[in-house]
Design a protein around this motif. Structure first.
Motif, PDB file in Angstrom:
ATOM      1  N   VAL A   1       0.840  -1.204   0.000  1.00  0.00           N
ATOM      2  CA  VAL A   1       0.000   0.000   0.000  1.00  0.00           C
ATOM      3  C   VAL A   1       0.876   1.256   0.000  1.00  0.00           C
ATOM      4  CG1 VAL A   1      -1.740   1.331   1.256  1.00  0.00           C
ATOM      5  CG2 VAL A   1      -1.861  -1.179   1.229  1.00  0.00           C
ATOM      6  N   ALA A   2       1.780   1.333   0.971  1.00  0.00           N
ATOM      7  CA  ALA A   2       2.639   2.512   1.103  1.00  0.00           C
ATOM      8  C   ALA A   2       3.829   2.156   1.979  1.00  0.00           C
ATOM      9  CB  ALA A   2       1.876   3.679   1.715  1.00  0.00           C
ATOM     10  N   GLY A   3       4.937   2.865   1.777  1.00  0.00           N
ATOM     11  CA  GLY A   3       6.118   2.613   2.574  1.00  0.00           C
ATOM     12  C   GLY A   3       6.911   3.882   2.797  1.00  0.00           C
ATOM     13  N   ILE A   4       7.754   3.850   3.826  1.00  0.00           N
ATOM     14  CA  ILE A   4       8.559   5.018   4.164  1.00  0.00           C
ATOM     15  C   ILE A   4       9.942   4.566   4.608  1.00  0.00           C
ATOM     16  CG2 ILE A   4       7.562   5.024   6.505  1.00  0.00           C
ATOM     17  CD1 ILE A   4       7.844   8.068   6.489  1.00  0.00           C
ATOM     18  N   SER A   5      10.954   5.220   4.077  1.00  0.00           N
ATOM     19  CA  SER A   5      12.331   4.982   4.488  1.00  0.00           C
ATOM     20  C   SER A   5      12.980   6.331   4.734  1.00  0.00           C
ATOM     21  CB  SER A   5      13.096   4.221   3.402  1.00  0.00           C
ATOM     22  OG  SER A   5      13.387   5.096   2.320  1.00  0.00           O
TER      23      SER A   5
ATOM     24  N   ALA B   1       1.441   2.761  -3.598  1.00  0.00           N
ATOM     25  CA  ALA B   1       0.799   2.045  -4.692  1.00  0.00           C
ATOM     26  C   ALA B   1      -0.091   3.024  -5.451  1.00  0.00           C
ATOM     27  CB  ALA B   1      -0.036   0.894  -4.137  1.00  0.00           C
ATOM     28  N   ASP B   2      -0.324   2.723  -6.713  1.00  0.00           N
ATOM     29  CA  ASP B   2      -1.124   3.648  -7.529  1.00  0.00           C
ATOM     30  C   ASP B   2      -2.489   3.920  -6.913  1.00  0.00           C
ATOM     31  OD1 ASP B   2       0.088   2.522 -10.793  1.00  0.00           O
ATOM     32  OD2 ASP B   2       0.890   3.985  -9.362  1.00  0.00           O
ATOM     33  N   PHE B   3      -3.113   2.890  -6.352  1.00  0.00           N
ATOM     34  CA  PHE B   3      -4.462   3.074  -5.807  1.00  0.00           C
ATOM     35  C   PHE B   3      -4.457   3.947  -4.560  1.00  0.00           C
ATOM     36  CE2 PHE B   3      -4.012   0.447  -2.115  1.00  0.00           C
ATOM     37  CZ  PHE B   3      -3.186  -0.601  -2.474  1.00  0.00           C
ATOM     38  N   ALA B   4      -3.285   4.101  -3.946  1.00  0.00           N
ATOM     39  CA  ALA B   4      -3.197   4.870  -2.712  1.00  0.00           C
ATOM     40  C   ALA B   4      -2.821   6.336  -2.941  1.00  0.00           C
ATOM     41  CB  ALA B   4      -2.176   4.229  -1.778  1.00  0.00           C
ATOM     42  N   LYS B   5      -2.259   6.618  -4.077  1.00  0.00           N
ATOM     43  CA  LYS B   5      -1.792   7.974  -4.341  1.00  0.00           C
ATOM     44  C   LYS B   5      -2.943   8.972  -4.299  1.00  0.00           C
ATOM     45  CE  LYS B   5       2.103   6.519  -7.203  1.00  0.00           C
ATOM     46  NZ  LYS B   5       2.668   6.448  -8.575  1.00  0.00           N
ATOM     47  N   GLY B   6      -2.736  10.051  -3.560  1.00  0.00           N
ATOM     48  CA  GLY B   6      -3.742  11.094  -3.458  1.00  0.00           C
ATOM     49  C   GLY B   6      -4.803  10.850  -2.401  1.00  0.00           C
ATOM     50  N   ARG B   7      -4.877   9.630  -1.875  1.00  0.00           N
ATOM     51  CA  ARG B   7      -5.879   9.314  -0.849  1.00  0.00           C
ATOM     52  C   ARG B   7      -5.251   8.889   0.473  1.00  0.00           C
ATOM     53  NH1 ARG B   7      -9.520   5.171  -1.528  1.00  0.00           N
ATOM     54  NH2 ARG B   7      -8.010   3.898  -2.670  1.00  0.00           N
ATOM     55  N   PHE B   8      -4.135   8.181   0.408  1.00  0.00           N
ATOM     56  CA  PHE B   8      -3.496   7.656   1.606  1.00  0.00           C
ATOM     57  C   PHE B   8      -2.192   8.399   1.868  1.00  0.00           C
ATOM     58  CE2 PHE B   8      -5.272   3.034   1.047  1.00  0.00           C
ATOM     59  CZ  PHE B   8      -6.551   3.541   1.043  1.00  0.00           C
ATOM     60  N   THR B   9      -1.856   8.553   3.149  1.00  0.00           N
ATOM     61  CA  THR B   9      -0.599   9.188   3.534  1.00  0.00           C
ATOM     62  C   THR B   9       0.056   8.374   4.638  1.00  0.00           C
ATOM     63  OG1 THR B   9      -1.477  11.389   3.021  1.00  0.00           O
ATOM     64  CG2 THR B   9       0.506  11.282   4.386  1.00  0.00           C
ATOM     65  N   ILE B  10       1.291   7.978   4.400  1.00  0.00           N
ATOM     66  CA  ILE B  10       2.055   7.279   5.431  1.00  0.00           C
ATOM     67  C   ILE B  10       2.955   8.280   6.139  1.00  0.00           C
ATOM     68  CG2 ILE B  10       3.927   6.633   3.845  1.00  0.00           C
ATOM     69  CD1 ILE B  10       4.119   3.959   5.419  1.00  0.00           C
ATOM     70  N   SER B  11       3.086   8.118   7.444  1.00  0.00           N
ATOM     71  CA  SER B  11       3.962   8.979   8.218  1.00  0.00           C
ATOM     72  C   SER B  11       4.483   8.188   9.410  1.00  0.00           C
ATOM     73  CB  SER B  11       3.221  10.238   8.681  1.00  0.00           C
ATOM     74  OG  SER B  11       2.135   9.902   9.526  1.00  0.00           O
TER      75      SER B  11
ATOM     76  N   MET C   1      -5.993   7.337   5.800  1.00  0.00           N
ATOM     77  CA  MET C   1      -6.728   6.926   4.605  1.00  0.00           C
ATOM     78  C   MET C   1      -7.962   7.811   4.458  1.00  0.00           C
ATOM     79  SD  MET C   1      -6.416   2.775   4.887  1.00  0.00           S
ATOM     80  CE  MET C   1      -7.483   2.668   6.323  1.00  0.00           C
ATOM     81  N   ASN C   2      -8.028   8.532   3.367  1.00  0.00           N
ATOM     82  CA  ASN C   2      -9.152   9.413   3.083  1.00  0.00           C
ATOM     83  C   ASN C   2      -9.902   8.948   1.842  1.00  0.00           C
ATOM     84  OD1 ASN C   2      -8.319  11.103   5.213  1.00  0.00           O
ATOM     85  ND2 ASN C   2      -6.956  12.241   3.853  1.00  0.00           N
ATOM     86  N   ASN C   3     -11.123   9.426   1.712  1.00  0.00           N
ATOM     87  CA  ASN C   3     -11.951   9.079   0.552  1.00  0.00           C
ATOM     88  C   ASN C   3     -11.961   7.566   0.321  1.00  0.00           C
ATOM     89  OD1 ASN C   3     -13.604   9.427  -1.681  1.00  0.00           O
ATOM     90  ND2 ASN C   3     -11.897   9.836  -3.067  1.00  0.00           N
ATOM     91  N   LEU C   4     -12.252   6.840   1.366  1.00  0.00           N
ATOM     92  CA  LEU C   4     -12.223   5.377   1.289  1.00  0.00           C
ATOM     93  C   LEU C   4     -13.312   4.851   0.367  1.00  0.00           C
ATOM     94  CD1 LEU C   4     -11.362   4.660   4.993  1.00  0.00           C
ATOM     95  CD2 LEU C   4     -10.065   3.806   3.034  1.00  0.00           C
TER      96      LEU C   4
END
Length: 123
Positions: A48-52, A59-69, A81-84
């Motif tokens: 879904v998403a990762g951070i280093s 992931a493409d489906f997560a762009k613009g809707r999900f934010t990892i921190s 996760m927004n606009n689920l």
């Protein structure tokens, strides 16, 4: 050794938001790359998403809707996760590995896993 506990899932209507959290044990959390995966019934566990330390990957489906921190002082990584959408329904897992500067997207690249938290999005 790192132990991960993820939580924050629940039932939400389409268009709603959830924030998942993953609490890590250990004193070297900042040296780990962290990621979120998800697995819907009968499907593979997908990145879904990762951070280093070098940045983020979505992931493409997560762009613009999900934010990892992450908050290294709290040993916690988050997934906002927004606009689920109903198709986001899955068990969400946090994952960790020693940070090499990369954010791998393959499940096999991660050594540590949370137990999973269910996210259900109703239409």
């Amino acid at each position: 050794q790192v132990q991960l506990v993820d939580f924050g899932g629940g039932l939400v209507q389409a268009g709603g938001s959830l924030r998942l959290s993953c609490a890590a044990s250990g004193r070297t959390f900042s040296s780990y790359a962290m990621a979120w995966f998800r697995q819907a019934p009968g499907k593979e566990r997908d990145f879904v998403a990762g951070i280093s330390w070098t940045g983020y990957l979505y992931a493409d489906f997560a762009k613009g809707r999900f934010t990892i921190s992450r908050d290294n002082a709290m040993n916690t990584v988050y997934l906002q996760m927004n606009n689920l959408k109903p198709e986001d329904t899955a068990v969400y897992y946090c994952a960790g590995r020693r940070d090499s500067g990369l954010v791998p997207t393959a499940r096999s690249d991660y050594n540590y896993w949370g137990q999973g938290t269910q996210v259900t999005v109703s239409s």
